[in-house]
Design an enzyme around this catalytic site. Sequence first.
Site, short mmCIF file in Angstrom:
data_model
loop_
_atom_site.label_atom_id
_atom_site.label_comp_id
_atom_site.label_asym_id
_atom_site.label_seq_id
_atom_site.Cartn_x
_atom_site.Cartn_y
_atom_site.Cartn_z
N HIS A 136 18.11 -0.54 -5.74
CA HIS A 136 18.01 -1.87 -5.15
C HIS A 136 16.75 -2.58 -5.65
O HIS A 136 16.76 -3.76 -5.96
CB HIS A 136 17.99 -1.74 -3.61
CG HIS A 136 17.04 -0.68 -3.12
ND1 HIS A 136 17.00 0.59 -3.65
CD2 HIS A 136 16.06 -0.70 -2.17
CE1 HIS A 136 16.07 1.30 -3.04
NE2 HIS A 136 15.48 0.53 -2.14
N ASP A 151 15.78 8.87 -0.22
CA ASP A 151 16.46 9.19 -1.49
C ASP A 151 17.29 10.49 -1.43
O ASP A 151 18.36 10.55 -2.04
CB ASP A 151 15.45 9.32 -2.64
CG ASP A 151 15.01 7.96 -3.16
OD1 ASP A 151 15.71 6.97 -2.90
OD2 ASP A 151 13.96 7.91 -3.83
N ASP A 177 10.02 -5.84 0.46
CA ASP A 177 10.38 -5.22 1.73
C ASP A 177 11.78 -4.66 1.57
O ASP A 177 12.66 -5.31 1.00
CB ASP A 177 10.31 -6.19 2.91
CG ASP A 177 10.17 -5.41 4.21
OD1 ASP A 177 9.10 -4.84 4.46
OD2 ASP A 177 11.16 -5.33 4.97
N SER A 220 0.85 -1.19 0.00
CA SER A 220 0.00 0.00 0.00
C SER A 220 0.88 1.25 0.00
O SER A 220 0.39 2.35 0.12
CB SER A 220 -0.96 -0.03 1.20
OG SER A 220 -0.24 -0.35 2.34
N ASN A 221 2.22 1.04 -0.13
CA ASN A 221 3.16 2.16 -0.24
C ASN A 221 3.10 2.67 -1.70
O ASN A 221 3.62 2.04 -2.61
CB ASN A 221 4.57 1.68 0.13
CG ASN A 221 5.61 2.79 0.04
OD1 ASN A 221 5.48 3.71 -0.76
ND2 ASN A 221 6.65 2.67 0.85
#
Length: 196
Positions: free
Chosen positions: A179, A154, A70, A8-9
């Site tokens: 990543h 960031d 994750d 939900s990010n």
Amino acid sequence: MQIVLASSNQNKVREIKEIFAPYNIQILGITDLDVDIPEIEENGNTYFENALIKANEVAKYTSLPVISDDSGLEVEAFDNGPGIYSARYASNLGGYIPAMKEIIKTCNDKNNYRARFICCIVLVNYLDKPLRFDGLVSGRIIPEIKVGNGFGYDPFFISDELEKTFAEYDPEIKNKYSHRAKALEKLLAYLKESNQ
Ligand code: IMP
């Protein structure tokens, strides 16, 4: 092919959709499933455990393959934290700017700026066992915060492969070197091979 992304990010959802856009794979968000999924508690001890918890929970609601990400920032001077607690660390301090300021202070004190972003992607509902794909980008923290594109940590992280922070580049550059991009590249290669 359709894949559900268990997140939900919205920043991650956007990045992952952008990375998959050139391929014949449609990424669906949880909201596209039209089901009511309760808040998922990420109480694992590793990126993999947390990714698996999220993917398995969402897989209860769909027969489509599900992926989950994750990720976190590991700073050497910070005992390799905040790591799996990256999101919680920032929210406990009232946001990413105070969190980055705190981390910069620690890096200054220890005169060590080495850091890395880690990402673990888990794929379930595909084979009979979960599959994992890891991505890592090594770099350094800089003592200024360069707010711009991207999200989270960031604005003060420079990858060893780049010259500016992720926040200072257009998304296409971050989506090539991050990543998350590295983990998704492995997932894409696997999907290509297993579909042949
Ligand atoms: P998760 O949603 O529990 O995996 O939280 C990951 C957290 O790690 C994010 O909310 C950010 O704080 C941090 N993080 C992970 N990936 C990135 C990234 O690409 N840029 C900046 N921060 C990131």
